[in-house]
Design a protein around this motif. Sequence first.
Motif, PDB file in Angstrom:
ATOM      1  N   GLU A 277       0.860  -1.177   0.000  1.00 54.84           N
ATOM      2  CA  GLU A 277       0.000   0.000   0.000  1.00 54.84           C
ATOM      3  C   GLU A 277       0.897   1.228   0.000  1.00 54.84           C
ATOM      4  O   GLU A 277       1.806   1.331   0.841  1.00 54.84           O
ATOM      5  N   PRO A 278       0.694   2.185  -0.905  1.00 51.41           N
ATOM      6  CA  PRO A 278       1.521   3.397  -0.882  1.00 51.41           C
ATOM      7  C   PRO A 278       1.113   4.338   0.245  1.00 51.41           C
ATOM      8  O   PRO A 278      -0.036   4.307   0.707  1.00 51.41           O
ATOM      9  N   GLU A 279       2.034   5.153   0.694  1.00 51.67           N
ATOM     10  CA  GLU A 279       1.757   6.157   1.711  1.00 51.67           C
ATOM     11  C   GLU A 279       0.953   7.284   1.072  1.00 51.67           C
ATOM     12  O   GLU A 279       1.357   7.839   0.051  1.00 51.67           O
ATOM     13  N   PRO A 280      -0.217   7.612   1.627  1.00 48.16           N
ATOM     14  CA  PRO A 280      -1.036   8.669   1.019  1.00 48.16           C
ATOM     15  C   PRO A 280      -0.267   9.987   0.910  1.00 48.16           C
ATOM     16  O   PRO A 280       0.480  10.372   1.811  1.00 48.16           O
ATOM     17  N   GLY A 281      -0.447  10.647  -0.227  1.00 48.23           N
ATOM     18  CA  GLY A 281       0.161  11.958  -0.425  1.00 48.23           C
ATOM     19  C   GLY A 281       1.600  11.931  -0.885  1.00 48.23           C
ATOM     20  O   GLY A 281       2.217  12.995  -1.040  1.00 48.23           O
ATOM     21  N   MET A 282       2.169  10.733  -1.098  1.00 46.52           N
ATOM     22  CA  MET A 282       3.553  10.633  -1.542  1.00 46.52           C
ATOM     23  C   MET A 282       3.607   9.944  -2.900  1.00 46.52           C
ATOM     24  O   MET A 282       2.697   9.189  -3.272  1.00 46.52           O
ATOM     25  N   ALA A 283       4.669  10.216  -3.651  1.00 43.63           N
ATOM     26  CA  ALA A 283       4.850   9.571  -4.955  1.00 43.63           C
ATOM     27  C   ALA A 283       5.009   8.067  -4.766  1.00 43.63           C
ATOM     28  O   ALA A 283       5.731   7.604  -3.879  1.00 43.63           O
ATOM     29  N   VAL A 284       4.294   7.292  -5.585  1.00 40.52           N
ATOM     30  CA  VAL A 284       4.336   5.837  -5.460  1.00 40.52           C
ATOM     31  C   VAL A 284       5.670   5.317  -5.979  1.00 40.52           C
ATOM     32  O   VAL A 284       6.048   5.589  -7.125  1.00 40.52           O
ATOM     33  N   PRO A 285       6.434   4.599  -5.153  1.00 45.52           N
ATOM     34  CA  PRO A 285       7.730   4.080  -5.624  1.00 45.52           C
ATOM     35  C   PRO A 285       7.522   3.019  -6.700  1.00 45.52           C
ATOM     36  O   PRO A 285       6.533   2.278  -6.675  1.00 45.52           O
ATOM     37  N   SER A 286       8.457   2.945  -7.629  1.00 43.91           N
ATOM     38  CA  SER A 286       8.365   1.950  -8.696  1.00 43.91           C
ATOM     39  C   SER A 286       8.778   0.580  -8.190  1.00 43.91           C
ATOM     40  O   SER A 286       9.426   0.447  -7.147  1.00 43.91           O
ATOM     41  N   GLU A 287       8.407  -0.429  -8.950  1.00 45.74           N
ATOM     42  CA  GLU A 287       8.798  -1.801  -8.627  1.00 45.74           C
ATOM     43  C   GLU A 287      10.313  -1.923  -8.570  1.00 45.74           C
ATOM     44  O   GLU A 287      10.873  -2.509  -7.626  1.00 45.74           O
ATOM     45  N   SER A 288      11.003  -1.352  -9.549  1.00 51.84           N
ATOM     46  CA  SER A 288      12.462  -1.473  -9.592  1.00 51.84           C
ATOM     47  C   SER A 288      13.114  -0.758  -8.418  1.00 51.84           C
ATOM     48  O   SER A 288      14.135  -1.221  -7.887  1.00 51.84           O
ATOM     49  N   GLU A 289      12.532   0.340  -7.980  1.00 51.66           N
ATOM     50  CA  GLU A 289      13.082   1.068  -6.833  1.00 51.66           C
ATOM     51  C   GLU A 289      13.007   0.224  -5.564  1.00 51.66           C
ATOM     52  O   GLU A 289      13.975   0.159  -4.779  1.00 51.66           O
TER      53      GLU A 289
ATOM     54  N   HIS B  74      18.858 -13.313  -3.124  1.00 55.80           N
ATOM     55  CA  HIS B  74      17.735 -14.242  -3.294  1.00 55.80           C
ATOM     56  C   HIS B  74      16.479 -13.776  -2.562  1.00 55.80           C
ATOM     57  O   HIS B  74      15.390 -14.336  -2.757  1.00 55.80           O
ATOM     58  N   HIS B  75      16.595 -12.733  -1.727  1.00 54.96           N
ATOM     59  CA  HIS B  75      15.427 -12.177  -1.049  1.00 54.96           C
ATOM     60  C   HIS B  75      14.633 -11.227  -1.943  1.00 54.96           C
ATOM     61  O   HIS B  75      13.495 -10.874  -1.608  1.00 54.96           O
ATOM     62  N   VAL B  76      15.189 -10.797  -3.058  1.00 58.85           N
ATOM     63  CA  VAL B  76      14.529  -9.798  -3.896  1.00 58.85           C
ATOM     64  C   VAL B  76      13.264 -10.382  -4.529  1.00 58.85           C
ATOM     65  O   VAL B  76      13.333 -11.406  -5.220  1.00 58.85           O
ATOM     66  N   PRO B  77      12.099  -9.774  -4.307  1.00 59.29           N
ATOM     67  CA  PRO B  77      10.864 -10.295  -4.916  1.00 59.29           C
ATOM     68  C   PRO B  77      10.943 -10.284  -6.443  1.00 59.29           C
ATOM     69  O   PRO B  77      11.493  -9.351  -7.041  1.00 59.29           O
ATOM     70  N   VAL B  78      10.378 -11.309  -7.066  1.00 56.04           N
ATOM     71  CA  VAL B  78      10.373 -11.365  -8.532  1.00 56.04           C
ATOM     72  C   VAL B  78       9.415 -10.336  -9.108  1.00 56.04           C
ATOM     73  O   VAL B  78       9.540  -9.938 -10.274  1.00 56.04           O
ATOM     74  N   ALA B  79       8.448  -9.910  -8.312  1.00 52.23           N
ATOM     75  CA  ALA B  79       7.507  -8.882  -8.738  1.00 52.23           C
ATOM     76  C   ALA B  79       6.977  -8.170  -7.501  1.00 52.23           C
ATOM     77  O   ALA B  79       6.860  -8.771  -6.431  1.00 52.23           O
ATOM     78  N   ILE B  80       6.682  -6.897  -7.658  1.00 53.60           N
ATOM     79  CA  ILE B  80       6.100  -6.101  -6.568  1.00 53.60           C
ATOM     80  C   ILE B  80       4.973  -5.279  -7.179  1.00 53.60           C
ATOM     81  O   ILE B  80       5.184  -4.552  -8.146  1.00 53.60           O
ATOM     82  N   THR B  81       3.786  -5.411  -6.610  1.00 55.44           N
ATOM     83  CA  THR B  81       2.636  -4.692  -7.154  1.00 55.44           C
ATOM     84  C   THR B  81       2.054  -3.755  -6.108  1.00 55.44           C
ATOM     85  O   THR B  81       2.147  -4.014  -4.908  1.00 55.44           O
ATOM     86  N   VAL B  82       1.483  -2.657  -6.586  1.00 51.91           N
ATOM     87  CA  VAL B  82       0.866  -1.681  -5.690  1.00 51.91           C
ATOM     88  C   VAL B  82      -0.638  -1.930  -5.648  1.00 51.91           C
ATOM     89  O   VAL B  82      -1.258  -2.262  -6.667  1.00 51.91           O
ATOM     90  N   VAL B  83      -1.237  -1.829  -4.465  1.00 54.04           N
ATOM     91  CA  VAL B  83      -2.684  -1.999  -4.284  1.00 54.04           C
ATOM     92  C   VAL B  83      -3.197  -0.850  -3.428  1.00 54.04           C
ATOM     93  O   VAL B  83      -2.456  -0.263  -2.634  1.00 54.04           O
ATOM     94  N   ASP B  84      -4.458  -0.533  -3.603  1.00 55.65           N
ATOM     95  CA  ASP B  84      -5.049   0.511  -2.757  1.00 55.65           C
ATOM     96  C   ASP B  84      -5.073   0.063  -1.300  1.00 55.65           C
ATOM     97  O   ASP B  84      -4.757   0.845  -0.395  1.00 55.65           O
ATOM     98  N   GLU B  85      -5.463  -1.197  -1.082  1.00 58.48           N
ATOM     99  CA  GLU B  85      -5.482  -1.771   0.257  1.00 58.48           C
ATOM    100  C   GLU B  85      -5.116  -3.237   0.175  1.00 58.48           C
ATOM    101  O   GLU B  85      -5.570  -3.943  -0.735  1.00 58.48           O
TER     102      GLU B  85
END
Length: 491
Positions: free
Chosen positions: A433-445, A457-468
Amino acid sequence: MPESFTETFAARLAGYGERPCIEFNGRWYTGDEVTGCADAIAARLRDAGVADDAPVGLVVRNRLPHAAAVVGFLAAARPVAMIYSFQSPESIARDVEQLDLAAVVADREDWTAPVVDAAKRVGSTGIAISPEGVETVAGLDVTDNTRPRPSLTAALYILTSGTTGPPKRQAINAAVLEHTVFSVTGGQASPDDPPELMYWPLGGIGGVCQLVTGAYVGKQMVLLEKFSVDGWLRAVKTYGIKRCGVQPAAVRMLLDADLPPEDLSSLDFVISAAGPLDPDVRDAFEQKYGIPVLLAYGATEFAGSVCTWTPELYREFGATKRASSGRVLPDTEVRIVDPDTGEQVPTGEQGLLEAKIALLGPDWIRTMDLASIDADGFITIHGRADGAINRGGFKILPETVRRVLVSHPAVHDACVVGVRDDRLGEVPFAAFEPEPGMAVPSESELQELVRRSLPRHHVPVAITVVDELPRNPALKVSLRDVAALYDRANR
């Protein structure tokens, strides 16, 4: 001869009489009204030919008639199996058919066509409860006593939290509820205390702990159908509540609400259990409101807490043992063992937590929680061993990755789960969940943040943003639903 727990519980429930017992939707119900509802359910069951000691199913919701049903069944020594209400009518129907009990009690709204049909197939009596009263479901007014039913002997069959899949049932014997009461009160509660604030789902251990303990002690109780900041705050301010259990997600919600500190001035402390609480969130809550957050650890199979903080321990050790869930309760023994050998590990080393509670029996009960005990006897929980992600032979604890993700100032909350991979078996996937009022970080970031902080090996293969993040009624993140986000994106 000393009274049994059930006998004492029944006497104390009856002892409310005309005194207020449970407040729901702004109205106080007296003890006589609560027991009157329970008696009406019992009368309907008796009229349908259901034996007084026959186990029944309860599609449980956080509503006054359901609370009355739970305490009434317990006082009458009638076994009750909880049925999860937050699922489809077809799934409720499947539970009704699989349980195959003499009767099922459910809210009027839960008696859908699939549930009625399932009860007919197994010959179960149907009882509908609502604020308007108790009634027998049409066509389900007589139970089928021509064949044997499954034997349920425990007092309660409560639901697990259901974070990894459909909730399962755990048997809790009546005598074990003495530990439940002790783990909530420490033997210090009295009827004159401010009301108990209840909003944990009544079908699980959190709700059962609060409801059974409140009735056993003779306290007044405020029942919320579900947690909301406004509902919680109304109860705290109106009744001057001094202590209250809050899930980690609720601590964050209260902090995010930016409440005036004076609105929480009655609280001496809050207790956070049911999962890990981010240290930064805990620190921010304590700094903003000046209220200690006391961590605790328990599990459904223990019918309550295993260890906790007390105000006295907090004053002495609170500043130096921030990650700990406290010391073991007096009626409990804990040890940490090697997952492979079962041998006890040295002080300070991690292993699987085992506990032994006299009221449960003489055996050690092994959990899948990774923990350690320090030289002062404080227990720290490090994550779930059965939740570890095996990425091509490399073990990853999801909470380790999650803590890195939530350290990003623009990440409000996150969840990490293992998902199937044809080559490596399992790989980590994250949603946040992104912090309200802040720029949403990218998956690569965010992947780079993990890469800088942990082995690659801890790095997620994918990271997705959700409202909740998807949560269950106990405010725990549903790991199954998070994994489904990855599955849908990769179809």
